[in-house]
Every structure is written in C-alpha cells, then in structure tokens.
Design a protein around this motif. Sequence first.
Motif, PDB file in Angstrom:
ATOM      1  N   ALA A  12      34.210   2.950  29.339  1.00 12.97           N
ATOM      2  CA  ALA A  12      33.681   1.696  29.887  1.00 12.97           C
ATOM      3  C   ALA A  12      32.424   1.227  29.160  1.00 12.97           C
ATOM      4  O   ALA A  12      31.899   0.150  29.457  1.00 12.97           O
ATOM      5  CB  ALA A  12      33.376   1.870  31.375  1.00 12.97           C
ATOM      6  N   ALA A  13      31.935   2.017  28.209  1.00 11.05           N
ATOM      7  CA  ALA A  13      30.674   1.688  27.535  1.00 11.05           C
ATOM      8  C   ALA A  13      30.921   0.885  26.267  1.00 11.05           C
ATOM      9  O   ALA A  13      32.019   0.877  25.707  1.00 11.05           O
ATOM     10  CB  ALA A  13      29.917   2.966  27.202  1.00 11.05           C
ATOM     11  N   ASP A  14      29.870   0.227  25.824  1.00 13.19           N
ATOM     12  CA  ASP A  14      29.897  -0.503  24.561  1.00 13.19           C
ATOM     13  C   ASP A  14      29.364   0.435  23.480  1.00 13.19           C
ATOM     14  O   ASP A  14      28.169   0.728  23.438  1.00 13.19           O
ATOM     15  CB  ASP A  14      29.031  -1.758  24.680  1.00 13.19           C
ATOM     16  N   VAL A  15      30.248   0.930  22.603  1.00 21.74           N
ATOM     17  CA  VAL A  15      29.871   1.887  21.559  1.00 21.74           C
ATOM     18  C   VAL A  15      29.826   1.170  20.220  1.00 21.74           C
ATOM     19  O   VAL A  15      30.800   0.528  19.818  1.00 21.74           O
ATOM     20  CB  VAL A  15      30.870   3.063  21.488  1.00 21.74           C
ATOM     21  N   THR A  16      28.704   1.275  19.521  1.00 20.83           N
ATOM     22  CA  THR A  16      28.565   0.606  18.223  1.00 20.83           C
ATOM     23  C   THR A  16      27.886   1.530  17.221  1.00 20.83           C
ATOM     24  O   THR A  16      27.034   2.351  17.584  1.00 20.83           O
ATOM     25  CB  THR A  16      27.731  -0.684  18.338  1.00 20.83           C
ATOM     26  N   ALA A  17      28.270   1.382  15.964  1.00 24.84           N
ATOM     27  CA  ALA A  17      27.588   2.054  14.854  1.00 24.84           C
ATOM     28  C   ALA A  17      26.785   0.988  14.122  1.00 24.84           C
ATOM     29  O   ALA A  17      27.349   0.037  13.580  1.00 24.84           O
ATOM     30  CB  ALA A  17      28.594   2.710  13.919  1.00 24.84           C
ATOM     31  N   SER A  18      25.470   1.122  14.139  1.00 22.59           N
ATOM     32  CA  SER A  18      24.579   0.098  13.581  1.00 22.59           C
ATOM     33  C   SER A  18      23.954   0.595  12.284  1.00 22.59           C
ATOM     34  O   SER A  18      23.236   1.606  12.279  1.00 22.59           O
ATOM     35  CB  SER A  18      23.477  -0.246  14.589  1.00 22.59           C
ATOM     36  N   ASP A  19      24.220  -0.118  11.190  1.00 23.69           N
ATOM     37  CA  ASP A  19      23.640   0.248   9.901  1.00 23.69           C
ATOM     38  C   ASP A  19      22.181  -0.199   9.821  1.00 23.69           C
ATOM     39  O   ASP A  19      21.789  -1.209  10.406  1.00 23.69           O
ATOM     40  CB  ASP A  19      24.414  -0.410   8.760  1.00 23.69           C
ATOM     41  N   PHE A  20      21.400   0.562   9.090  1.00 27.20           N
ATOM     42  CA  PHE A  20      20.034   0.144   8.781  1.00 27.20           C
ATOM     43  C   PHE A  20      19.696   0.627   7.379  1.00 27.20           C
ATOM     44  O   PHE A  20      20.305   1.565   6.858  1.00 27.20           O
ATOM     45  CB  PHE A  20      19.029   0.684   9.809  1.00 27.20           C
ATOM     46  N   LYS A  21      18.753  -0.024   6.758  1.00 30.57           N
ATOM     47  CA  LYS A  21      18.342   0.334   5.404  1.00 30.57           C
ATOM     48  C   LYS A  21      17.433   1.560   5.462  1.00 30.57           C
ATOM     49  O   LYS A  21      16.395   1.553   6.112  1.00 30.57           O
ATOM     50  CB  LYS A  21      17.611  -0.829   4.743  1.00 30.57           C
ATOM     51  N   LEU A  22      17.877   2.620   4.795  1.00 28.95           N
ATOM     52  CA  LEU A  22      17.105   3.857   4.778  1.00 28.95           C
ATOM     53  C   LEU A  22      16.107   3.801   3.623  1.00 28.95           C
ATOM     54  O   LEU A  22      16.488   3.858   2.455  1.00 28.95           O
ATOM     55  CB  LEU A  22      18.039   5.060   4.619  1.00 28.95           C
ATOM     56  N   VAL A  23      14.853   3.669   3.955  1.00 24.79           N
ATOM     57  CA  VAL A  23      13.788   3.646   2.955  1.00 24.79           C
ATOM     58  C   VAL A  23      12.806   4.756   3.309  1.00 24.79           C
ATOM     59  O   VAL A  23      12.142   4.708   4.345  1.00 24.79           O
ATOM     60  CB  VAL A  23      13.067   2.288   2.927  1.00 24.79           C
ATOM     61  N   VAL A  24      12.729   5.765   2.460  1.00 26.23           N
ATOM     62  CA  VAL A  24      11.868   6.918   2.727  1.00 26.23           C
ATOM     63  C   VAL A  24      11.051   7.226   1.477  1.00 26.23           C
ATOM     64  O   VAL A  24      11.408   6.804   0.373  1.00 26.23           O
ATOM     65  CB  VAL A  24      12.709   8.153   3.127  1.00 26.23           C
ATOM     66  N   PRO A  25       9.948   7.951   1.611  1.00 21.59           N
ATOM     67  CA  PRO A  25       9.094   8.241   0.451  1.00 21.59           C
ATOM     68  C   PRO A  25       9.610   9.375  -0.429  1.00 21.59           C
ATOM     69  O   PRO A  25       8.848   9.976  -1.169  1.00 21.59           O
ATOM     70  CB  PRO A  25       7.761   8.627   1.105  1.00 21.59           C
ATOM     71  N   TYR A  26      10.894   9.679  -0.339  1.00 19.07           N
ATOM     72  CA  TYR A  26      11.483  10.751  -1.133  1.00 19.07           C
ATOM     73  C   TYR A  26      12.536  10.183  -2.083  1.00 19.07           C
ATOM     74  O   TYR A  26      13.185   9.182  -1.787  1.00 19.07           O
ATOM     75  CB  TYR A  26      12.189  11.784  -0.237  1.00 19.07           C
ATOM     76  N   THR A  27      12.718  10.843  -3.212  1.00 18.63           N
ATOM     77  CA  THR A  27      13.898  10.623  -4.044  1.00 18.63           C
ATOM     78  C   THR A  27      14.572  11.977  -4.219  1.00 18.63           C
ATOM     79  O   THR A  27      13.899  12.988  -4.448  1.00 18.63           O
ATOM     80  CB  THR A  27      13.534  10.056  -5.428  1.00 18.63           C
ATOM     81  N   PHE A  28      15.879  12.006  -4.084  1.00 18.98           N
ATOM     82  CA  PHE A  28      16.624  13.257  -4.169  1.00 18.98           C
ATOM     83  C   PHE A  28      17.612  13.213  -5.321  1.00 18.98           C
ATOM     84  O   PHE A  28      18.166  12.160  -5.645  1.00 18.98           O
ATOM     85  CB  PHE A  28      17.408  13.509  -2.877  1.00 18.98           C
ATOM     86  N   THR A  29      17.834  14.365  -5.918  1.00 14.20           N
ATOM     87  CA  THR A  29      18.950  14.545  -6.838  1.00 14.20           C
ATOM     88  C   THR A  29      19.920  15.495  -6.161  1.00 14.20           C
ATOM     89  O   THR A  29      19.572  16.639  -5.871  1.00 14.20           O
ATOM     90  CB  THR A  29      18.498  15.134  -8.180  1.00 14.20           C
ATOM     91  N   ALA A  30      21.104  15.003  -5.876  1.00 14.34           N
ATOM     92  CA  ALA A  30      22.070  15.787  -5.117  1.00 14.34           C
ATOM     93  C   ALA A  30      23.401  15.824  -5.852  1.00 14.34           C
ATOM     94  O   ALA A  30      23.745  14.891  -6.581  1.00 14.34           O
ATOM     95  CB  ALA A  30      22.253  15.183  -3.723  1.00 14.34           C
ATOM     96  N   PRO A  31      24.184  16.899  -5.679  1.00 14.97           N
ATOM     97  CA  PRO A  31      25.482  17.011  -6.355  1.00 14.97           C
ATOM     98  C   PRO A  31      26.424  15.881  -5.972  1.00 14.97           C
ATOM     99  O   PRO A  31      26.429  15.416  -4.832  1.00 14.97           O
ATOM    100  CB  PRO A  31      26.015  18.365  -5.864  1.00 14.97           C
ATOM    101  N   THR A  32      27.219  15.449  -6.937  1.00 20.05           N
ATOM    102  CA  THR A  32      28.214  14.409  -6.673  1.00 20.05           C
ATOM    103  C   THR A  32      29.598  14.998  -6.448  1.00 20.05           C
ATOM    104  O   THR A  32      30.518  14.287  -6.066  1.00 20.05           O
ATOM    105  CB  THR A  32      28.278  13.421  -7.853  1.00 20.05           C
ATOM    106  N   ALA A  33      29.768  16.286  -6.712  1.00 26.91           N
ATOM    107  CA  ALA A  33      31.061  16.946  -6.511  1.00 26.91           C
ATOM    108  C   ALA A  33      30.809  18.429  -6.276  1.00 26.91           C
ATOM    109  O   ALA A  33      29.709  18.933  -6.501  1.00 26.91           O
ATOM    110  CB  ALA A  33      31.965  16.748  -7.733  1.00 26.91           C
TER     111      ALA A  33
END
Length: 537
Positions: free
Chosen positions: A449-470
């Motif tokens: 009975a509830a209104d369920v939503t996924a709300s996008d927002f712009k993630l801006v943080v003081p970090y930069t990460f290098t992460a694996p792509t595979a």
Amino acid sequence: MNRDKMTTMAMSMTMMMAVVVVLTCVGGGAQAAGFTTAVHPLTSYGYSGASYGSIAKSVTGSATLSATPWSSTTMAVIVLTEESLAHDIVNALVTSPPRALVLVLPSPDAAWAAEVVAAMETELMWAKIECPVMMAFADEIGEEGMKELDELTLSVKTSAKEIKTGDAANVEAWLIGSQGERAKTIVVAAHYDALAAAPSLASGSDANGAGLVALLSVARSFGRLYATEKTRGAYNVVFVATAAGKLGFAGAKAWLADASAMQLRNVELVVCVDALGAPGVNLLSTDVPQSGKKRGPAGSAASDAFEAALAELGAGKIELELDPEARTYAFEHERFARRGLAAYTVSSHSAPYNMLRTKTAAVAGAYDAADRDALVANIHTVTTALVRVVFPHLGLAAAADLARPDAGFVDAWASYLEATPRFAPLLATPTGAPVVAAITKALNSALPAADVTASDFKLVVPYTFTAPTASAELSAYKQTSPIYDLLAFLAAGAYVVGVYAYFVGPSAAVAAVLSYVTSKPSSATKAKTKKSKSKKE
C-alpha cells in the motif's frame, strides 16, 4: 638401407632418446599448471590532494614466500597468520616495494582472522604503496597450491578506472497512517553500501548489511500492521535505504535536501539501524552543534517513548561526542540531528568503524558476517520498540508478539548481501543497479500500500577512487628452466640430423652441418646487412 645409414640413424635416435630421458628428469612436470584463483586488488584513492592505497596494473613475476625484506623484482607472497604484524608489512611496502604483493588471507572460520585482517586492511588504506597489492584466500588456493607457492611464477590480470562522481540512489517507502499525509512521522533509515580495502570484498552482511536487513524486516512487520485502515497507527512511517553511507552519509544528506519543510517539521523520530549483527543493542545519541549551540536530539513524545521502550528491553544508551578531527560523521543519525531532528542509531557497535573517517577497522566482507541469531534477536528488539511507540496501548508482550521477525527472510537477505559487493563508489555506477532493484522489490513486496521510489542524486564527495572494472585472476605455473630449453633444442636437433643423415648418408650429413657452422657470410649477405645498418642510421 645400407649399414652406415642404419648406424647413423640409430645413433641419432639413441642420442635423442637420451636427451628426452634427461629432459624428463630435469624438467619433468615443468609444463604442468599450478592453479588459478580469484584475487582482490587493493583500491587506491585520493583525498585533499594526498594519495593512498596501491597502484593497479597487471603483472607477472617469480614468487617468493616472504616476510620482509623482499626483492624488488619478485612477487612477494605473505601468508597472514595470527602473529602477522600489519604495520611491519606496510612499512616495508612503503620503503622498498616488491614487484607486487599477494596477501594470502586465512579462512574466515579462524577465530583470530577478523582482527588481523582488519588491522592490516586499515594500515593498507592509509599508506601510499608503489606496487600492486592484492588479496587471495588460502582455502581457495588449496593445500597443494600453498605448498608450491614459492616455486611458481605468478601472473595477475586486472584493469581499473578512476571514479570521481556519479549518480547514486536512495530507495524510500512512505507508509501513511490513520491521520493522513500531514500526520507526525517516524523515519527508519539504513545505508546499504559497504567498504573494504579491496572493492570486490566489500560485501559484509554486518556493516551495514545487517542494518538494511533490519530495515526491510521492520517494513514487513509494519506492512502487516498497516494492512487495513482500521489497524493503522497514527504515525506515518517512512523507510529510507540510503546510498553512500561510507562516504559521509551522502544519501542521508540528499534525502534531507529533497524533503519538504513540512515533511521535516512532522518528523518526531529518526531511527538509523546500523550493524546489528552481533549480540546486544545500543542506543546511540550525539550532541550535534547547530546554529553555534550544542544541542542533543530534539525532545518529542515519540523519541521519549522509543528510549523508554528500548530501556525496558535491556538496551543501553550511549551519549557520543562529535570528533572534530574526523573527516565526516561517525553515525548516520548525526546527519539528521544536525537538522534538529530527534535522531538515534541503534547498533551492536558503540564506536565508529569507517576506515575512511578515522583509522578504524572495516573488515573485508568475508570476515564481516552477521551472527544470524543475534541479528534476528536485535531486529526483534528494535521492531518491538517501534511498535510500542506507534501503538502505545499495547503491552510489551503483545508488541513483541506482533514484532517477531521472519528468521528465514533475515537469513536469505543476509546471505545475499554477503555474496554481493557493495563498494560505495561503485554504487554510483551501473554496478549498483541490481542492489537498488533488489531493495525496491523487497519494499514493494513488504508494503503493497506504500509509495516506493528510487530517487537518484548526484554523488559528489571529496574522494577519488581507482577501482577494478572486472574480476581479477591470478594464474600460478612452473616456469620452464633454461636447461630444459637447451635440452629440448638438442633433442630436436638430434632428430633433424638423424633424418637428414638417413637420406644423404652420414658423411654428407656431417659435412653439411660443419659447413653451415663454419661458413662465412656471403658478399650478398654482407651487403644486405650493411644496407640495413645504414638505413637505421
């Protein structure tokens, strides 16, 4: 066939067979594969102009089982034990890095493993290491592989990319009470991301998988209680699964920014559920500076009732102080308290554990498994307290009966989260989409009975990460020795000479070989070589 040909052929074949026998003794098994296993590269990140973590690249080299020191040309392999000292490893890495470092982690079943891995992981995240660092598991390598590690050549294939900003998503569900949309509101929040030194190991079911499981379980209970208009309580109840909790609780900040002034005025209580996978529940409250003053949670009937209910159920209350030297907030409720809301965190922990915030441990996912019995019991405690707030006429026993969680549901979701990496920065990419979809589906199922939503927002943080792509993979194999190569060449040569001698005769064969070895380059060859050199010049 004449006698000379037969003799020459026999001698050549005998020579070839002798070399093959020697090959078998010297290099036998040299071509046999060692093993292949998944590895988990350490991330690197930048903060305020400083770099931390390790570099990411594919690498091949001979392995050496080593504590320190090691050679800069070898792939050092360290098998972590209870006696391993993380800071010694890191200090040696910083001063004299090897070609690459493979840390072989113990089985998560080992009672001492979590503490050792946590200490090592935090040290690695706060150092700048000029070589690839990766983690593997001893039980995946196997006993035979572990015995042969220092005899093998290791090859690691990996790829990575830098992540700066992107879109993240909060998932929220509004359950409207009997008084309508403008009624007083209770917010139940939990961040669903995780953090680990190796992004592919950020899959713990405790921090904060246990909080997310608790949120979904509480939603299921209130979905049943609010199933009809006659059974609904007076409060609206909002469930918010927030993104980027490990990155300064950016999801909570975004939700507060999107909420209307009226919605925030109606919020009487915010309950953030976090890491409930160990025995016991603590009610955490923080004095948060606001408008130049120091104030605790704003008092309300709901917050007073919640504190009283948890105290009756045996939970202890802990008053926290903000750490002025920390990079960000310790717990999610502090984001809400900063806005003047009555906000708490309920957790099995009493101190923060985000290693990007301070030098505190954030154990790799394999060691961050929630105790299922403790998780079910803690969810029951939190849900019972919330039921008492919303339905104050109920006694403790009646509220506890209505709040009983489904142990099968809890176990299924905890198992899913243990197997699902949720590295905070990657949730701002399509990698996070399946997690968001699963949370949305679970809330829709719990609250039809509830209104369920996924709300996008712009993630801006003081970090930069290098992460694996595979996914990264380590291949271990035995390197063929130079002697083996030489003998193989001699065997092939003996065979060729034998065949040639069979057709032209032994004398002619020997003469041809000697002529080839001792002949001088022809004038045409010299001219060609000279011309080639002049072109290069």
